[in-house]
Scaffold this motif. Structure first.
Motif: not given
Length: 215
Positions: A198-205
Motif C-alpha cells: 500500500x502507499x506509505x500513508x496507508x501501509x501501517x493501517x
C-alpha cells in the motif's frame, strides 16, 4: 505488487502506459465514509480508469452476474472493488459511519490479458473483540492455527492478511463468503494470491490482497 494512488495511475495511463500482460491495474483513492457514496465514487473512478485505458470518452459499470465488468468502447474489463473505513477494525464488509475511508480498484481487460477473473480486498489492521470466533468460523484450519501461534504484536496484522486473502479469493472464485468448508479450498485451487504494498500513508493501517484466476 505495488498499489499507487488513483490520480497517479490515471496520469500514467494518459501517457500511454499500460500494465504488463497478466498484471491488473491497481489504484487506491480516498472515499466518503458513507457506504453508498463510497460505492458510487469508486465505481465512477474505476470507469474513468477503464475509459482512459480504452481511449474511450465514457465507460459503463455493468453487473451481469456475480462478477462485475466495465464496458468502455469496444473493450470490456474485469473489475473488483474493496472499501475500508478509518474507524473499521475488521472486514471491509463491516464498514460504516461517516468517516473518510479508502477504496481499492483492480481492473484489467477481459480478453487477451491472461486473467480470467480477479478479486481484491483490504482489511484494517486491528483485532475484532471476537476475532477468535470469527476465525474459527471462516478461516481455513492452517490459518486459524497460525493466528493462535502468532505473537500478540503480530496477530492483528496476520488476521487482516488472512481475512483479506479470504475475501479476495472469494471474489475471484465467484462465491459467497460463508463458513469454511473443504469445497472453498477447491474453489480457490488455481488462484494466484498476492499481498499488496500500500502507499506509505496507508501501509501501517491496512492489509490488502489480490487474487487472480489465470486464463
Amino acid at each position: 505488487m505495488r498499489v499507487a494512488l488513483f490520480d497517479e495511475v490515471l496520469a500514467q495511463l494518459a501517457t500511454g502506459w499500460r500494465p504488463d500482460y497478466g498484471t491488473p491495474l491497481l489504484a487506491l483513492r480516498p472515499v466518503p465514509g458513507d457506504r453508498r457514496a463510497a460505492r458510487s465514487a469508486t465505481r465512477a473512478a474505476a470507469c474513468a480508469l477503464a475509459a482512459c485505458w480504452a481511449g474511450s470518452p465514457k465507460a459503463d459499470y455493468l453487473r451481469p452476474g456475480r462478477r462485475p465488468r466495465i464496458a468502455a468502447g469496444p473493450m470490456h474489463f474485469h473489475v473488483s472493488l474493496a472499501y475500508g473505513n478509518n474507524g473499521n477494525n475488521g472486514s471491509s464488509e463491516h464498514t460504516g459511519g461517516d468517516r473518510e475511508g479508502c477504496a481499492l480498484i483492480a481492473l484489467c481487460p477481459a480478453d487477451d490479458h491472461g486473467i480470467a477473473a480477479l478479486g481484491i480486498d483490504l482489511c484494517a489492521i486491528g483485532l475484532l473483540p471476537d476475532w477468535d470466533a470469527v476465525a474459527g468460523l471462516y478461516l481455513p484450519p492452517a490459518e486459524r492455527q497460525a493466528l493462535h501461534e502468532a505473537t500478540p504484536s503480530r496477530r492483528a496484522e496476520a488476521f487482516a492478511q488472512a481475512w483479506s486473502r479470504l475475501e479476495a479469493g472469494s471474489k475471484a472464485a465467484g462465491i459467497d463468503l460463508v463458513e469454511w468448508h473443504d469445497g472453498i479450498a477447491a474453489s480457490f485451487a488455481g488462484l494466484r494470491t498476492s499481498g499488496l504494498d500500500m502507499p506509505p500513508a496507508f501501509a501501517d493501517h491496512w492489509a490488502a490482497m489480490l487474487a487472480c484466476a489465470p486464463g
